[in-house]
Design a protein around this motif. Sequence first.
Motif, PDB file in Angstrom:
ATOM      1  N   LYS A   1       0.820  -1.227   0.000  1.00  0.00           N
ATOM      2  CA  LYS A   1       0.000   0.000   0.000  1.00  0.00           C
ATOM      3  C   LYS A   1       0.849   1.272   0.000  1.00  0.00           C
ATOM      4  O   LYS A   1       0.436   2.293  -0.516  1.00  0.00           O
ATOM      5  N   VAL A   2       2.047   1.194   0.642  1.00  0.00           N
ATOM      6  CA  VAL A   2       2.775   2.450   0.891  1.00  0.00           C
ATOM      7  C   VAL A   2       4.082   2.570   0.088  1.00  0.00           C
ATOM      8  O   VAL A   2       4.944   3.373   0.401  1.00  0.00           O
ATOM      9  N   HIS A   3       4.223   1.709  -0.928  1.00  0.00           N
ATOM     10  CA  HIS A   3       5.391   1.789  -1.789  1.00  0.00           C
ATOM     11  C   HIS A   3       6.696   1.478  -1.034  1.00  0.00           C
ATOM     12  O   HIS A   3       7.731   2.051  -1.289  1.00  0.00           O
ATOM     13  N   ALA A   4       6.605   0.567  -0.079  1.00  0.00           N
ATOM     14  CA  ALA A   4       7.834   0.107   0.601  1.00  0.00           C
ATOM     15  C   ALA A   4       8.172  -1.285   0.088  1.00  0.00           C
ATOM     16  O   ALA A   4       7.334  -1.962  -0.517  1.00  0.00           O
ATOM     17  N   ASN A   5       9.399  -1.706   0.340  1.00  0.00           N
ATOM     18  CA  ASN A   5       9.858  -3.003  -0.157  1.00  0.00           C
ATOM     19  C   ASN A   5      10.070  -3.955   1.025  1.00  0.00           C
ATOM     20  O   ASN A   5      10.996  -3.781   1.821  1.00  0.00           O
ATOM     21  N   VAL A   6       9.213  -4.962   1.132  1.00  0.00           N
ATOM     22  CA  VAL A   6       9.251  -5.838   2.309  1.00  0.00           C
ATOM     23  C   VAL A   6      10.575  -6.591   2.432  1.00  0.00           C
ATOM     24  O   VAL A   6      11.044  -6.876   3.535  1.00  0.00           O
ATOM     25  N   GLN A   7      11.186  -6.884   1.274  1.00  0.00           N
ATOM     26  CA  GLN A   7      12.462  -7.596   1.312  1.00  0.00           C
ATOM     27  C   GLN A   7      13.501  -6.751   2.065  1.00  0.00           C
ATOM     28  O   GLN A   7      14.229  -7.239   2.917  1.00  0.00           O
ATOM     29  N   ASP A   8      13.524  -5.459   1.731  1.00  0.00           N
ATOM     30  CA  ASP A   8      14.461  -4.555   2.396  1.00  0.00           C
ATOM     31  C   ASP A   8      14.084  -4.370   3.863  1.00  0.00           C
ATOM     32  O   ASP A   8      14.959  -4.310   4.732  1.00  0.00           O
ATOM     33  N   VAL A   9      12.788  -4.270   4.119  1.00  0.00           N
ATOM     34  CA  VAL A   9      12.343  -4.102   5.510  1.00  0.00           C
ATOM     35  C   VAL A   9      12.788  -5.314   6.329  1.00  0.00           C
ATOM     36  O   VAL A   9      13.354  -5.184   7.425  1.00  0.00           O
ATOM     37  N   ALA A  10      12.587  -6.527   5.778  1.00  0.00           N
ATOM     38  CA  ALA A  10      12.960  -7.747   6.501  1.00  0.00           C
ATOM     39  C   ALA A  10      14.470  -7.815   6.710  1.00  0.00           C
ATOM     40  O   ALA A  10      14.951  -8.191   7.782  1.00  0.00           O
ATOM     41  N   THR A  11      15.224  -7.428   5.672  1.00  0.00           N
ATOM     42  CA  THR A  11      16.683  -7.443   5.800  1.00  0.00           C
ATOM     43  C   THR A  11      17.111  -6.471   6.892  1.00  0.00           C
ATOM     44  O   THR A  11      17.938  -6.803   7.749  1.00  0.00           O
ATOM     45  N   GLY A  12      16.527  -5.292   6.860  1.00  0.00           N
ATOM     46  CA  GLY A  12      16.860  -4.281   7.867  1.00  0.00           C
ATOM     47  C   GLY A  12      16.502  -4.748   9.270  1.00  0.00           C
ATOM     48  O   GLY A  12      17.282  -4.567  10.215  1.00  0.00           O
TER      49      GLY A  12
ATOM     50  N   ILE B  89      16.300  -9.709  16.697  1.00  0.00           N
ATOM     51  CA  ILE B  89      15.189 -10.150  15.835  1.00  0.00           C
ATOM     52  C   ILE B  89      15.624 -11.347  14.994  1.00  0.00           C
ATOM     53  O   ILE B  89      14.933 -12.353  14.928  1.00  0.00           O
ATOM     54  N   GLY B  90      16.805 -11.243  14.397  1.00  0.00           N
ATOM     55  CA  GLY B  90      17.313 -12.333  13.554  1.00  0.00           C
ATOM     56  C   GLY B  90      16.678 -12.287  12.175  1.00  0.00           C
ATOM     57  O   GLY B  90      15.584 -11.759  12.001  1.00  0.00           O
TER      58      GLY B  90
END
Length: 462
Positions: A261-272, A279-280
Amino acid sequence: MRYYIFCATLLLSSKFLAQQQPVFKKEKICVIGTGYVGLVTGIGLAHIGHDITCVDIDAKKIANLKNNIIPIYEPGLKELLIPAVKKRDNSKQSLRFNTSIDHEIQANDIIYIAVGTPMSDEGHADLRAIEATLNNIAKNITTKKIICMKSTVPVGTCAHAKQTLIKKGVNPLLFDIVSNPEFLKEGTAVEDFLHGDRIIIGCENKSAGERIKNLYLPLINNGMKYLITNLESSELTKYASNGILATKIAFINEIAQLCNKVHANVQDVATGMGMDKRIGNKFLNPGPGFGGSCFPKDTKALEATMKKNNLDAHIVRTIFKSNEQHKQVILDRINTALENKENVAILGLTFKANTDDIRYSFAIDLIENLQKKNKNIKAYDPQGTDNMKQLFPNVTYCTSKEDAIKNADLIVIVTEWDEFKTLDLKTCAELCRTKCIVDTRNIFKPQELKRHNFTYFNIGNM
Ligand code: UDX
């Protein structure tokens, strides 16, 4: 003189240490239940040197196993089975298969219970197979046994099993109950058995717990961690572990929806997120919702246990629900993509790669949804076709991914098999009729899909 005292101390302390170090002892073990857990446990224990008999009431399964035919697809399992069976008469390893449950209970010192505990209609664990096994055990105990609970059972089941056996007239001095939950993942179960993170053992009688721990000595000496605790903590460790893993997946899937919805990239969010050691980075891959034989049923069973104990557990009670909602979000998206399209290609039927297991696979929800809309479905999976055929005989099952894609208006990637990751998008674009992909595993790079003029939807990956 000092030198002699030093040598004597060294000798004494090494003798003392040698006495303290447990030594490996080959044990005679009967594993009841040759489902996924029982089979991997039985074959694994035989591989590390024990004398194992796997028993099951399913005569056909046992006959097949006697001919080295394994009923499940599990990489590496056959490679362990064959040498273990061959060396049956050799003093080091042994493995046999049998339907004589009564006889094997009598003949073995340690009885592993590895029967199924599926989800009941009410959402808790169905323990009928456990009850039946306890009945068999009660009828056949004449010498001292350790009964080791490998099946996933709600907290309190081992204590209840003890009382059940006593009520059935078994002398409590004739048995000890030990809990030893399994943490194997389908597709990597052999690796997990041999090099897993930990062995959890729950017991009332410490020496029975130690004896079960010592079964795994070759693995422990190789660095595997272990924990000995009480029965209840051990039982709950299994559910709590699956609960937190399922929560991680449900959580990242919700974040992925937001990313869309917000133009973010979940792959990058998860990596971060994963860069934070607290968190791991594991189990943060978004997908079509968790499936398989454990997470759906164990999260529901944990919820039922919380309720039974009058706890209004906010997190636990939403894990399963969140997963179901996520699956619906993806189905809605697929339905939007389906507009004016008739031919759907499904790539992947299993709940994850490297297994033939389709239990709680998203593919089931997807096929049901498509059949209600009378769509033409062609499906391909490297291992799961035979199982899915039994549920949905009316789907066209293909023998290759190319065959499934041919003339498709929509391609849905359900499982992250390696052979889909290497799919050539150029060929794909030539084969299909309409270039449209729903990639529920984010196996394709959006730039690549765009380059080949595909319209696509993925899970929170721009
Ligand atoms: C699980 C537990 O991991 C294992 O410890 C336990 O003994 C049995 O249950 P399994 O069901 O074989 O193992 O598979 P797992 O790899 O945990 O995956 C379960 C589901 O979650 C699959 O549908 C998988 O695709 C999904 N998943 C997993 C994700 O969607 N994202 C992830 O990051 C990890």
